[in-house]
Write an enzyme that holds these catalytic residues in place. Sequence first.
Site, PDB file in Angstrom:
ATOM      1  N   ALA A  63       0.567   1.636  -7.484  1.00 48.84           N
ATOM      2  CA  ALA A  63       1.521   2.474  -6.777  1.00 48.84           C
ATOM      3  C   ALA A  63       0.867   2.889  -5.457  1.00 48.84           C
ATOM      4  CB  ALA A  63       1.864   3.681  -7.620  1.00 48.84           C
ATOM      5  N   GLY A 108      -0.167   0.466 -11.195  1.00 47.33           N
ATOM      6  CA  GLY A 108       1.217  -0.001 -11.254  1.00 47.33           C
ATOM      7  C   GLY A 108       1.334  -1.521 -11.207  1.00 47.33           C
ATOM      8  N   GLU A 111       0.774  -2.593 -14.636  1.00 47.49           N
ATOM      9  CA  GLU A 111       1.937  -2.143 -15.413  1.00 47.49           C
ATOM     10  C   GLU A 111       3.166  -3.014 -15.170  1.00 47.49           C
ATOM     11  OE1 GLU A 111       1.265   1.806 -13.846  1.00 47.49           O
ATOM     12  OE2 GLU A 111       1.290   2.622 -15.874  1.00 47.49           O
ATOM     13  N   GLU A 131      -6.165   4.930 -13.041  1.00 54.07           N
ATOM     14  CA  GLU A 131      -5.535   6.225 -12.737  1.00 54.07           C
ATOM     15  C   GLU A 131      -6.402   7.434 -13.028  1.00 54.07           C
ATOM     16  OE1 GLU A 131      -4.012   3.678 -14.107  1.00 54.07           O
ATOM     17  OE2 GLU A 131      -2.047   3.405 -13.213  1.00 54.07           O
TER      18      GLU A 131
HETATM   19  N1  DAK Z   1      -1.802   2.205  -2.222  1.00 56.26           N
HETATM   20  C1  DAK Z   1      -1.740   2.199  -0.886  1.00 56.26           C
HETATM   21  N2  DAK Z   1      -2.454   1.371  -0.096  1.00 56.26           N
HETATM   22  C2  DAK Z   1      -3.274   0.529  -0.703  1.00 56.26           C
HETATM   23  C3  DAK Z   1      -3.428   0.471  -2.106  1.00 56.26           C
HETATM   24  C4  DAK Z   1      -2.624   1.355  -2.884  1.00 56.26           C
HETATM   25  N3  DAK Z   1      -2.639   1.374  -4.221  1.00 56.26           N
HETATM   26  N4  DAK Z   1      -4.341  -0.475  -2.401  1.00 56.26           N
HETATM   27  C5  DAK Z   1      -4.749  -0.992  -1.234  1.00 56.26           C
HETATM   28  N5  DAK Z   1      -4.120  -0.401  -0.211  1.00 56.26           N
HETATM   29  C6  DAK Z   1      -4.287  -0.652   1.215  1.00 56.26           C
HETATM   30  C7  DAK Z   1      -5.600  -0.071   1.730  1.00 56.26           C
HETATM   31  O1  DAK Z   1      -5.466   1.299   2.022  1.00 56.26           O
HETATM   32  C8  DAK Z   1      -5.825  -0.921   2.972  1.00 56.26           C
HETATM   33  O2  DAK Z   1      -4.977  -0.433   4.007  1.00 56.26           O
HETATM   34  P1  DAK Z   1      -5.512  -0.370   5.549  1.00 56.26           P
HETATM   35  O3  DAK Z   1      -6.724   0.482   5.512  1.00 56.26           O
HETATM   36  O4  DAK Z   1      -5.821  -1.807   5.903  1.00 56.26           O
HETATM   37  O5  DAK Z   1      -4.337   0.216   6.283  1.00 56.26           O
HETATM   38  C9  DAK Z   1      -5.319  -2.282   2.556  1.00 56.26           C
HETATM   39  O6  DAK Z   1      -4.427  -2.056   1.443  1.00 56.26           O
HETATM   40  C10 DAK Z   1      -6.417  -3.220   2.107  1.00 56.26           C
HETATM   41  O7  DAK Z   1      -7.149  -2.557   1.101  1.00 56.26           O
HETATM   42  P2  DAK Z   1      -8.748  -2.432   1.125  1.00 56.26           P
HETATM   43  O8  DAK Z   1      -9.252  -2.395   2.528  1.00 56.26           O
HETATM   44  O9  DAK Z   1      -9.112  -1.309   0.244  1.00 56.26           O
HETATM   45  O10 DAK Z   1      -9.166  -3.829   0.480  1.00 56.26           O
HETATM   46  P3  DAK Z   1     -10.496  -4.158  -0.341  1.00 56.26           P
HETATM   47  O11 DAK Z   1     -10.526  -5.629  -0.513  1.00 56.26           O
HETATM   48  O12 DAK Z   1     -11.684  -3.484   0.245  1.00 56.26           O
HETATM   49  O13 DAK Z   1     -10.229  -3.482  -1.787  1.00 56.26           O
HETATM   50  C11 DAK Z   1      -8.952  -2.895  -3.747  1.00 56.26           C
HETATM   51  C12 DAK Z   1      -9.203  -3.932  -2.600  1.00 56.26           C
HETATM   52  C13 DAK Z   1      -7.697  -3.359  -4.528  1.00 56.26           C
HETATM   53  C14 DAK Z   1     -10.172  -2.911  -4.697  1.00 56.26           C
HETATM   54  C15 DAK Z   1      -8.777  -1.508  -3.147  1.00 56.26           C
HETATM   55  O14 DAK Z   1      -7.762  -1.580  -2.122  1.00 56.26           O
HETATM   56  C16 DAK Z   1      -8.327  -0.490  -4.137  1.00 56.26           C
HETATM   57  O15 DAK Z   1      -9.119   0.000  -4.942  1.00 56.26           O
HETATM   58  N6  DAK Z   1      -7.030  -0.118  -4.086  1.00 56.26           N
HETATM   59  C17 DAK Z   1      -6.495   0.913  -4.927  1.00 56.26           C
HETATM   60  C18 DAK Z   1      -6.339   0.390  -6.304  1.00 56.26           C
HETATM   61  C19 DAK Z   1      -5.824   1.457  -7.226  1.00 56.26           C
HETATM   62  O16 DAK Z   1      -6.526   2.455  -7.495  1.00 56.26           O
HETATM   63  N7  DAK Z   1      -4.623   1.243  -7.665  1.00 56.26           N
HETATM   64  C20 DAK Z   1      -4.012   2.120  -8.648  1.00 56.26           C
HETATM   65  C21 DAK Z   1      -3.158   3.069  -7.941  1.00 56.26           C
HETATM   66  S1  DAK Z   1      -2.667   4.337  -9.057  1.00 56.26           S
HETATM   67  C22 DAK Z   1       3.057   7.931 -11.855  1.00 56.26           C
HETATM   68  C23 DAK Z   1       3.603   6.784 -11.412  1.00 56.26           C
HETATM   69  C24 DAK Z   1       2.817   5.712 -11.158  1.00 56.26           C
HETATM   70  C25 DAK Z   1       1.474   5.763 -11.289  1.00 56.26           C
HETATM   71  C26 DAK Z   1       0.918   6.933 -11.719  1.00 56.26           C
HETATM   72  C27 DAK Z   1       1.681   8.000 -12.016  1.00 56.26           C
HETATM   73  N8  DAK Z   1       3.860   9.056 -12.099  1.00 56.26           N
HETATM   74  C28 DAK Z   1       4.403   9.684 -10.932  1.00 56.26           C
HETATM   75  C29 DAK Z   1       4.154   9.519 -13.413  1.00 56.26           C
HETATM   76  C30 DAK Z   1       0.684   4.650 -10.913  1.00 56.26           C
HETATM   77  C31 DAK Z   1      -0.504   4.849 -10.334  1.00 56.26           C
HETATM   78  C32 DAK Z   1      -1.234   3.796  -9.706  1.00 56.26           C
HETATM   79  O17 DAK Z   1      -0.834   2.658  -9.618  1.00 56.26           O
END
Ligand code: DAK
Length: 274
Positions: A63, A108, A111, A131
């Site tokens: 997300a 997400g 998921e 998360e």
């Molecule tokens: N959201 C927004 N932007 C994201 C992103 C994300 N999840 N993942 C990557 N990006 C963006 C980065 O900010 C970056 O943007 P710029 O700086 O270029 O503008 C671009 O994508 C490239 O990312 P990186 O520079 O970080 O690329 P790397 O190769 O260094 O790293 C990575 C790749 C996938 C390891 C890293 O980007 C990363 O860790 N991303 C976050 C992964 C993550 O933690 N995803 C889980 C998100 S939490 C709920 C509903 C839903 C959810 C929870 C609760 N309720 C409301 C009940 C769901 C939650 C989630 O999904």
Amino acid sequence: MEYILYEQKGAIATITINREKALNALNSTVLDELNATLDAVDLDTVRALIITGAGEKSFVAGADIGEMSTLTKAEGEAFGKKGNDVFRKIETFPIPVIAAVNGFALGGGCEISMSCDIRICTDNAVFGQPEVGLGITPGFGGTQRLARLVGAGMAKQLIYTARNIKAPEAYRIGLVNDVISATLDEAGNVTATAKQNLIAAAEKMASTIAKNAPIAVRNCKKAINEGLDASMDEAIVIEEKLFGDCFETEDQKYGMAFFLDKNKEKVKEPFKNK
Ligand code: DAK
């Protein structure tokens, strides 16, 4: 649409989440567009659906953390409901849905892949529910679907530790059905990337599914999904009803008549979805 590509080739349709700059992260617009795209799938002609992400690096990196970071409790709940409604629509979609996971499938992203019927991935894929490291729980069904797919013990370990796993481990624990690599020539040059081979493999699987009797395939999906939420006694009744439902269809009559026909020269005709 800003973030969704949709393509239909014969009986197979592909949805591509196309927000490559943010690694295809799911913001509200992506979720709204995905929802509208699913509603517009022509179920009279499409028999299997593929969901993938744009590019070679990421399926869906979760997300959108930027959008989520400022949400209030009420907004967080509404965002969670928006995602859950779309993911449930995928899970209960009348036809089979294959996730072609081309890289990161985090939060997400993991998921959404789990709401699909089948997951296949490239060998650079990474799965995880990070998360708790962000101060939240999985919010798009992760606590429920991961436990159902890989068992409660493994799901708890992955969710509590927020540890990401690579494709071979995802395969080992049964989270994905297959892992696809690039093709190299004798000199070691890439002749087809892992993503290209992934899409080819997903399309091949989808067309194998599409050749089978559509009403029977849909009923199998319903029987498995609804049966998993029921006791065995109830589940067997669900199966009986869906089994019975196939009889008197043109496809059942033709499929069985073809088998019984001793004239082996005859070529099997496509099923009619009737
Ligand atoms: N959201 C927004 N932007 C994201 C992103 C994300 N999840 N993942 C990557 N990006 C963006 C980065 O900010 C970056 O943007 P710029 O700086 O270029 O503008 C671009 O994508 C490239 O990312 P990186 O520079 O970080 O690329 P790397 O190769 O260094 O790293 C990575 C790749 C996938 C390891 C890293 O980007 C990363 O860790 N991303 C976050 C992964 C993550 O933690 N995803 C889980 C998100 S939490 C709920 C509903 C839903 C959810 C929870 C609760 N309720 C409301 C009940 C769901 C939650 C989630 O999904």
